[in-house]
Design a protein around this motif. Sequence first.
Motif, PDB file in Angstrom:
ATOM      1  N   GLU A   1       0.805  -1.220   0.000  1.00 20.96           N
ATOM      2  CA  GLU A   1       0.000   0.000   0.000  1.00 20.96           C
ATOM      3  C   GLU A   1       0.843   1.278   0.000  1.00 20.96           C
ATOM      4  OE1 GLU A   1      -3.673  -0.264   2.474  1.00 20.96           O
ATOM      5  OE2 GLU A   1      -2.823   1.519   3.403  1.00 20.96           O
ATOM      6  N   HIS A   2       2.121   1.163   0.335  1.00 23.44           N
ATOM      7  CA  HIS A   2       2.963   2.357   0.492  1.00 23.44           C
ATOM      8  C   HIS A   2       4.205   2.265  -0.389  1.00 23.44           C
ATOM      9  CE1 HIS A   2       0.830   3.947   4.039  1.00 23.44           C
ATOM     10  NE2 HIS A   2       0.634   2.676   4.344  1.00 23.44           N
ATOM     11  N   LEU A   3       4.885   3.417  -0.531  1.00 23.06           N
ATOM     12  CA  LEU A   3       6.200   3.421  -1.187  1.00 23.06           C
ATOM     13  C   LEU A   3       7.234   3.829  -0.139  1.00 23.06           C
ATOM     14  CD1 LEU A   3       5.392   5.160  -4.613  1.00 23.06           C
ATOM     15  CD2 LEU A   3       5.719   2.716  -4.169  1.00 23.06           C
ATOM     16  N   PHE A   4       7.525   2.909   0.762  1.00 23.26           N
ATOM     17  CA  PHE A   4       8.529   3.216   1.781  1.00 23.26           C
ATOM     18  C   PHE A   4       9.890   3.371   1.114  1.00 23.26           C
ATOM     19  CE2 PHE A   4       5.481   0.446   4.166  1.00 23.26           C
ATOM     20  CZ  PHE A   4       4.934   1.468   4.919  1.00 23.26           C
ATOM     21  N   GLN A   5      10.662   4.328   1.627  1.00 24.34           N
ATOM     22  CA  GLN A   5      12.042   4.436   1.157  1.00 24.34           C
ATOM     23  C   GLN A   5      12.992   3.854   2.191  1.00 24.34           C
ATOM     24  OE1 GLN A   5      13.106   8.046  -1.003  1.00 24.34           O
ATOM     25  NE2 GLN A   5      10.990   8.744  -0.821  1.00 24.34           N
ATOM     26  N   LEU A   6      12.674   4.060   3.469  1.00 25.68           N
ATOM     27  CA  LEU A   6      13.475   3.448   4.524  1.00 25.68           C
ATOM     28  C   LEU A   6      12.555   2.680   5.460  1.00 25.68           C
ATOM     29  CD1 LEU A   6      15.981   6.319   5.456  1.00 25.68           C
ATOM     30  CD2 LEU A   6      16.436   4.260   4.101  1.00 25.68           C
ATOM     31  N   SER A   7      13.072   1.572   5.968  1.00 23.00           N
ATOM     32  CA  SER A   7      12.314   0.753   6.899  1.00 23.00           C
ATOM     33  C   SER A   7      13.307   0.133   7.868  1.00 23.00           C
ATOM     34  CB  SER A   7      11.562  -0.317   6.096  1.00 23.00           C
ATOM     35  OG  SER A   7      11.202  -1.403   6.931  1.00 23.00           O
ATOM     36  N   LEU A   8      12.844  -0.102   9.090  1.00 21.26           N
ATOM     37  CA  LEU A   8      13.692  -0.768  10.086  1.00 21.26           C
ATOM     38  C   LEU A   8      12.975  -2.018  10.547  1.00 21.26           C
ATOM     39  CD1 LEU A   8      14.594   2.389  12.218  1.00 21.26           C
ATOM     40  CD2 LEU A   8      16.055   1.241  10.531  1.00 21.26           C
ATOM     41  N   THR A   9      13.704  -3.120  10.665  1.00 20.41           N
ATOM     42  CA  THR A   9      13.119  -4.344  11.182  1.00 20.41           C
ATOM     43  C   THR A   9      13.956  -4.787  12.377  1.00 20.41           C
ATOM     44  OG1 THR A   9      12.557  -6.645  10.678  1.00 20.41           O
ATOM     45  CG2 THR A   9      14.244  -5.640   9.293  1.00 20.41           C
ATOM     46  N   PHE A  10      13.346  -4.677  13.572  1.00 21.23           N
ATOM     47  CA  PHE A  10      14.094  -4.906  14.810  1.00 21.23           C
ATOM     48  C   PHE A  10      14.090  -6.376  15.219  1.00 21.23           C
ATOM     49  CE2 PHE A  10      13.462  -0.358  15.067  1.00 21.23           C
ATOM     50  CZ  PHE A  10      14.659   0.077  15.612  1.00 21.23           C
ATOM     51  N   HIS A  11      15.264  -6.849  15.634  1.00 15.75           N
ATOM     52  CA  HIS A  11      15.450  -8.201  16.158  1.00 15.75           C
ATOM     53  C   HIS A  11      16.377  -8.112  17.364  1.00 15.75           C
ATOM     54  CE1 HIS A  11      13.584 -10.721  12.962  1.00 15.75           C
ATOM     55  NE2 HIS A  11      13.681  -9.587  12.298  1.00 15.75           N
ATOM     56  N   GLY A  12      16.779  -9.274  17.907  1.00 21.02           N
ATOM     57  CA  GLY A  12      17.711  -9.270  19.024  1.00 21.02           C
ATOM     58  C   GLY A  12      18.456 -10.583  19.080  1.00 21.02           C
ATOM     59  N   GLY A  13      19.543 -10.611  19.837  1.00 23.66           N
ATOM     60  CA  GLY A  13      20.349 -11.826  19.966  1.00 23.66           C
ATOM     61  C   GLY A  13      21.809 -11.558  19.640  1.00 23.66           C
ATOM     62  N   THR A  14      22.064 -10.462  18.931  1.00 28.25           N
ATOM     63  CA  THR A  14      23.425  -9.977  18.724  1.00 28.25           C
ATOM     64  C   THR A  14      23.295  -8.464  18.530  1.00 28.25           C
ATOM     65  OG1 THR A  14      25.444 -10.227  17.431  1.00 28.25           O
ATOM     66  CG2 THR A  14      23.383 -10.428  16.230  1.00 28.25           C
ATOM     67  N   GLU A  15      24.393  -7.776  18.191  1.00 27.32           N
ATOM     68  CA  GLU A  15      24.301  -6.326  18.013  1.00 27.32           C
ATOM     69  C   GLU A  15      24.887  -5.951  16.670  1.00 27.32           C
ATOM     70  OE1 GLU A  15      25.918  -4.352  21.460  1.00 27.32           O
ATOM     71  OE2 GLU A  15      24.545  -5.407  22.812  1.00 27.32           O
ATOM     72  N   VAL A  16      24.015  -5.646  15.729  1.00 28.63           N
ATOM     73  CA  VAL A  16      24.435  -5.405  14.348  1.00 28.63           C
ATOM     74  C   VAL A  16      23.411  -4.510  13.655  1.00 28.63           C
ATOM     75  CG1 VAL A  16      24.441  -6.575  12.097  1.00 28.63           C
ATOM     76  CG2 VAL A  16      25.716  -7.569  13.956  1.00 28.63           C
ATOM     77  N   VAL A  17      23.884  -3.615  12.792  1.00 27.42           N
ATOM     78  CA  VAL A  17      23.014  -2.945  11.821  1.00 27.42           C
ATOM     79  C   VAL A  17      23.390  -3.537  10.475  1.00 27.42           C
ATOM     80  CG1 VAL A  17      22.582  -0.778  10.608  1.00 27.42           C
ATOM     81  CG2 VAL A  17      22.768  -0.799  13.111  1.00 27.42           C
ATOM     82  N   SER A  18      22.411  -4.111   9.778  1.00 23.18           N
ATOM     83  CA  SER A  18      22.788  -4.941   8.640  1.00 23.18           C
ATOM     84  C   SER A  18      21.835  -4.784   7.466  1.00 23.18           C
ATOM     85  CB  SER A  18      22.824  -6.392   9.132  1.00 23.18           C
ATOM     86  OG  SER A  18      23.692  -7.132   8.366  1.00 23.18           O
ATOM     87  N   TYR A  19      22.367  -5.037   6.257  1.00 28.29           N
ATOM     88  CA  TYR A  19      21.596  -4.777   5.030  1.00 28.29           C
ATOM     89  C   TYR A  19      21.979  -5.800   3.978  1.00 28.29           C
ATOM     90  CZ  TYR A  19      25.946  -2.102   4.877  1.00 28.29           C
ATOM     91  OH  TYR A  19      27.249  -1.737   4.976  1.00 28.29           O
ATOM     92  N   GLU A  20      21.525  -5.602   2.744  1.00 27.05           N
ATOM     93  CA  GLU A  20      21.686  -6.605   1.696  1.00 27.05           C
ATOM     94  C   GLU A  20      23.164  -6.845   1.361  1.00 27.05           C
ATOM     95  OE1 GLU A  20      18.879  -4.561   1.822  1.00 27.05           O
ATOM     96  OE2 GLU A  20      18.051  -6.508   2.337  1.00 27.05           O
ATOM     97  N   TRP A  21      23.522  -8.016   0.872  1.00 24.81           N
ATOM     98  CA  TRP A  21      22.607  -9.138   0.724  1.00 24.81           C
ATOM     99  C   TRP A  21      22.599 -10.041   1.965  1.00 24.81           C
ATOM    100  CZ3 TRP A  21      19.123  -8.991  -2.913  1.00 24.81           C
ATOM    101  CH2 TRP A  21      19.400  -8.376  -4.142  1.00 24.81           C
ATOM    102  N   GLY A  22      21.450 -10.751   2.129  1.00 22.71           N
ATOM    103  CA  GLY A  22      21.334 -11.677   3.239  1.00 22.71           C
ATOM    104  C   GLY A  22      20.634 -12.937   2.777  1.00 22.71           C
TER     105      GLY A  22
END
Length: 722
Positions: A267-288
Amino acid sequence: MILFIGISKWVWCLFLVQCWSQHVRSSPFGKRRYPSVRYRWIKEVTTIQEYELWDSHQIKEELERWASHYPQFVRLTTSQDAYGLPTAGRAEDCPFDEGDGCKNYILTVQDFEAYPEGSEASRHLPEVLWSGELHGDERVGPTAVLEATSLLLSAAACEALPRRNLMPDGDDEEIQKAWEREQQLADTCRTELRQFGIEDQHRKWLARLLSTRRLVVVPTANALGYYRSQRTENGVDANRDFPFDLTDPKQCMTTIAGRTLNEVFREHLFQLSLTFHGGTEVVSYEWGAPSYEGFASPDDIAQSAIGGAYSRFAGGWSTTKPYIYGNMNELVYPVRGGMEDWAYAGSWDPDRVIACEPDSFGGYPKEKTIYNNSTLRVFNMLIETSHKKIPHKSTLGTSMDVMRSDTEANGHVSRNIRLALLSLELVQPYLSVSSINGYSFTDDIVPQYPQEDLYSCKVTKALNVSSALTELTIQWTVGGALHIDDTQLWYGKWDDALMNELSCWSQPSAEMLKDVLTKASPIGTTSSKGGFASGSPVGGAGATFSALIDTSSFEVGDEIIVIALAEVDKGWKDQPKNTKPQVPPQSHIVNARTNPEWYHEVDGSVIQGRIQWFSTPATLHVVSSSSSESVVETQSRYKPSNVSPTSSSAETHERKGEAFVKITTLLTVLAFFGAILLMGQIILKRRFRIAKRNRVLQYVDGESVELPGISQKNGYADQEIL
Ligand SMILES: *[C@@H]1O[C@H](CO)[C@@H](O)[C@H](O)[C@H]1NC(C)=O
Ligand SMILES: *[C@@H]1O[C@H](CO)[C@@H](O)[C@H](O)[C@H]1NC(C)=O
Ligand SMILES: *[C@@H]1O[C@H](CO)[C@@H](O)[C@H](O)[C@H]1NC(C)=O
Ligand SMILES: [Zn+2]
């Protein structure tokens, strides 16, 4: 000494009771009280909040409270109401939600008064998504995104006061009264925010972020897992449920969590999005994803630049390092069916995408996972918040100085509040003309003020300048960008052509402006790093520039327009050698600022690529030199008579005025306590500082932190537990 402390404690208490009761009566923030910490009688700390993780019920109640308290900024729905999805779970799950199972809440935050639903202005707002969790036992994210939302709402509601629409233009007594009351409310809430470190420039920044973007918050996409504090949604891992690098159409969109996010992204055209998790400490992006192990994404340069900015602004503290950042294949582990790569590439990398045909919950339409060229293309960064999925309360941080990453009040919630706010900042470049001859505009963006026609900004961003001045030094800031490649200032006489071309929210054409305006002479540099390119910005978010304009040829009665423009982040088009697939950058955010051909729309949103970004115009009225002030705002929301033209900030005066009144009151009532009070205060402040430091150190010592390490990556990869 003890006597001093005792007396001043009593005095402050009296003073505080008075302020506190006033505040309770008139706070525009509604009923929520920040639990007070120790030293209740020291005014400065009574509103500091030690963060605590919110449970499902609390989330629902707070969301509903916002929906009724901030109708101008908030719309609340569920994926059941909005998209007709079933709920996951049984009758005993989420008993506070109607019916069986857990509802999936979706909060939209937008300045609905400035940008009414369905308007063209609203369609052009840049869009950001925050997903609090997909794994219900990784619990920092939901609290971080909701505390960040709460801060935005408080700051924007405060900055909107006194509302310009109420500004009296006649002698109507009722309007005058309402206006004065709102001025009082404005004072109260500003003071309240300052008490925990939200200074004027922070409040204005937060208000701008809320008022010039559309934010969608899905605090608990896996609502069932969060309620049960379990990783999965009823045994299914929601972060393996997205159609990317999968082969079995039965194995995607099987969860309500996955479908909820799929509907929202469609429904939207997001340009930035954050998906929060836990278990280590990392900011991470493609590829995965396994198919791309060892390769960089086509948008790697921008992803790395933004990931680095997130890490720096989030920061660390004595026992916790700032986030490492990099691609998921290296820093976390490759997965099939992950939300991150799907949100980035699910629409333009067809060889990796299948249409889902799950059987669960009575099936899900196959067309919902067939995407056209406009959808997805989002930087949906994975934030692994903390080694412990449920960190100890003492490591969550406090709201004191939450805008700064370098204090001991930092913690897992505080740093992710900042990180989330930075995604709103970076989603779109912006410029703001900030001062003329050292006179700062009182307002940057005033929320709740309609932006539909030019009138609003032509009146609000306006100064009288004396005809005796033959040149003016203009300052402006550039925000929302990590590198400013070039910036310029243009000026000239307002005319009909400009009136037709410009509006307060849209971006004009550079060619048209350059035909009718003159370029100002820059003072100093015209390119620089952005405010967030290295560490925390000091004093506001943007990088500041200045230029000189020649006003000698203008006459009394002339209206001058001043408009700043910038080209930013051109380097985001570059690509490393190991890019795969070999295509140009594919994301909306990179194309929106490097590719004028880029145009995409869905129902409620539009993205138009552009190279040049413009400020809203500022207007200078040339007035006769007999005026008492050489530069003065024509319609300040605060009494211009209190403001001196040489001041760098009108609000410094406002604050000084306020302090003056308080001090005189105190001195009159308690004249002879004056000196004692001052001394006592100094001693108390020092004691408080030491106590707070000790308290923080205690937390920190008691917490055993395993240090992060890429070396542990393989251990995690085997377990797939993040
Ligand atoms: C692309 O798909 C979205 C739904 O995800 C829809 O709203 C939009 O209109 C579609 N665009 C075109 C050009 O069909
Ligand atoms: C989608 O975009 C690609 C280029 O990026 C183009 O080749 C293709 O035709 C487009 N598809 C549609 C349906 O517009
Ligand atoms: C600005 O100038 C106009 C025209 O001279 C005058 O009417 C108005 O009062 C001035 N405003 C202020 C705040 O001085
Ligand atoms: Zn996880």
